[in-house]
Design a protein around this motif. Structure first.
Motif, PDB file in Angstrom:
ATOM      1  N   SER A   1       4.510   5.789  -5.327  1.00  0.00           N
ATOM      2  CA  SER A   1       4.773   5.821  -6.772  1.00  0.00           C
ATOM      3  C   SER A   1       4.199   7.072  -7.433  1.00  0.00           C
ATOM      4  O   SER A   1       4.515   7.356  -8.586  1.00  0.00           O
ATOM      5  CB  SER A   1       4.240   4.558  -7.458  1.00  0.00           C
TER       6      SER A   1
ATOM      7  N   TYR B   1       1.409  -4.158  -6.550  1.00  0.00           N
ATOM      8  CA  TYR B   1      -0.051  -4.022  -6.531  1.00  0.00           C
ATOM      9  C   TYR B   1      -0.561  -4.095  -5.099  1.00  0.00           C
ATOM     10  O   TYR B   1      -0.183  -4.980  -4.335  1.00  0.00           O
ATOM     11  CB  TYR B   1      -0.699  -5.137  -7.356  1.00  0.00           C
ATOM     12  N   SER B   2      -1.425  -3.139  -4.733  1.00  0.00           N
ATOM     13  CA  SER B   2      -2.025  -3.122  -3.406  1.00  0.00           C
ATOM     14  C   SER B   2      -3.477  -3.572  -3.488  1.00  0.00           C
ATOM     15  O   SER B   2      -4.290  -2.941  -4.173  1.00  0.00           O
ATOM     16  CB  SER B   2      -1.962  -1.703  -2.810  1.00  0.00           C
TER      17      SER B   2
ATOM     18  N   GLU C   1       0.838  -1.205   0.000  1.00  0.00           N
ATOM     19  CA  GLU C   1       0.000   0.000   0.000  1.00  0.00           C
ATOM     20  C   GLU C   1       0.875   1.258   0.000  1.00  0.00           C
ATOM     21  O   GLU C   1       0.637   2.204  -0.758  1.00  0.00           O
ATOM     22  CB  GLU C   1      -0.921  -0.007   1.220  1.00  0.00           C
TER      23      GLU C   1
ATOM     24  N   VAL D   1       2.705   1.696  -3.419  1.00  0.00           N
ATOM     25  CA  VAL D   1       1.794   2.214  -4.448  1.00  0.00           C
ATOM     26  C   VAL D   1       1.570   3.703  -4.229  1.00  0.00           C
ATOM     27  O   VAL D   1       1.631   4.506  -5.169  1.00  0.00           O
ATOM     28  CB  VAL D   1       0.464   1.436  -4.452  1.00  0.00           C
TER      29      VAL D   1
ATOM     30  N   GLU E   1       4.436  -6.314 -11.185  1.00  0.00           N
ATOM     31  CA  GLU E   1       4.111  -4.969 -10.714  1.00  0.00           C
ATOM     32  C   GLU E   1       3.819  -4.954  -9.215  1.00  0.00           C
ATOM     33  O   GLU E   1       3.437  -5.959  -8.629  1.00  0.00           O
ATOM     34  CB  GLU E   1       2.917  -4.400 -11.484  1.00  0.00           C
TER      35      GLU E   1
ATOM     36  N   LYS F   1      -5.136  -1.011  -6.611  1.00  0.00           N
ATOM     37  CA  LYS F   1      -4.435  -0.391  -7.730  1.00  0.00           C
ATOM     38  C   LYS F   1      -2.954  -0.742  -7.691  1.00  0.00           C
ATOM     39  O   LYS F   1      -2.424  -1.163  -6.667  1.00  0.00           O
ATOM     40  CB  LYS F   1      -4.662   1.117  -7.777  1.00  0.00           C
ATOM     41  N   ALA F   2      -2.329  -0.541  -8.839  1.00  0.00           N
ATOM     42  CA  ALA F   2      -0.904  -0.840  -8.987  1.00  0.00           C
ATOM     43  C   ALA F   2      -0.099   0.445  -8.903  1.00  0.00           C
ATOM     44  O   ALA F   2      -0.624   1.543  -9.112  1.00  0.00           O
ATOM     45  CB  ALA F   2      -0.658  -1.514 -10.332  1.00  0.00           C
ATOM     46  N   ALA F   3       1.183   0.281  -8.611  1.00  0.00           N
ATOM     47  CA  ALA F   3       2.090   1.424  -8.637  1.00  0.00           C
ATOM     48  C   ALA F   3       2.118   1.987 -10.055  1.00  0.00           C
ATOM     49  O   ALA F   3       2.003   1.241 -11.027  1.00  0.00           O
ATOM     50  CB  ALA F   3       3.488   0.991  -8.207  1.00  0.00           C
TER      51      ALA F   3
END
Length: 200
Positions: free
Chosen positions: A151, A181-182, A145, A148, A179, A187-189
């Motif tokens: 980023s 990902y949280s 978390e 992300v 990738e 969502k992804a970074a």
């Protein structure tokens, strides 16, 4: 450690022994090598030093604390200041597991986010958080978390595993260009943010 163009260090410590052994330990060697490569880009040479995983006098166990003793004034001058502060801290705190990354990442994420509120033309800085660890974090979802979240800002995180075997579970999360990902944020970074390295 965390470098901004002012600089900051994140240190996850796990050493005991004589001062001579500590000065030549993997932690000190990596601090010097990584620090010397990055500090030349920082004109202030002021480095915040944040520790993770220790029992502190009068406070108890902490996973995010300034080695200077003041979270509001965590900086020292130069790499030699970091090493001396690290050695001094080892005589005053009792190292303690397990390994958590998220609190330190949140701390540095907040610093970078605050710095980026200044208009871009006045704040052309890039930040590097370097984490030296002898294990993988048990708070992986909270760590993802924070990665992300970070980023969104001009920052990279370098994670150096002192013990490549214990650090493997963390590295495996990012194998093959996987990738960041949280699940919490769903969502992804936005970009590649983590660089993994091993000391051997």
């Amino acid at each position: 450690f965390f470098f901004k163009q002012k600089t900051a260090y994140e240190i996850l410590s796990g050493l005991v022994g004589s001062e001579m052994c500590i000065r030549d330990s993997p932690y000190a060697l990596i601090l010097r090598a990584l620090g010397n490569a990055i500090i030349c880009f920082d004109s202030s040479r002021r480095i915040p030093v944040i520790g993770n995983g220790a029992t502190l006098p009068k406070i108890g166990r902490s996973y995010c604390f300034a080695l200077t003793g003041s979270i509001f004034e965590p900086e020292v001058v130069g790499l030699s200041g970091v090493i001396e502060l690290y050695l001094n801290a080892l005589s005053k705190v009792r190292l303690s597991g397990p390994t958590y990354f998220s609190q330190v990442l949140e701390y540095f994420g907040d610093l970078v986010e605050e710095a980026n509120k200044v208009p871009f033309s006045d704040n052309q800085r890039y930040y590097v958080v370097a984490m030296l660890t002898d294990g993988s974090p048990i708070d992986m979802e909270d760590t993802l978390e924070q990665l992300v979240r970070m980023s969104d800002f001009p920052v990279s995180v370098i994670v150096v595993a002192i013990d490549p075997v214990k650090g493997k579970p963390f590295r495996d999360n990012f194998k093959g260009g996987k990738e960041v990902y949280s699940k919490k944020l769903d969502k992804a970074a936005k970009r590649e943010i983590v660089i993994n390295a091993s000391y051997s």
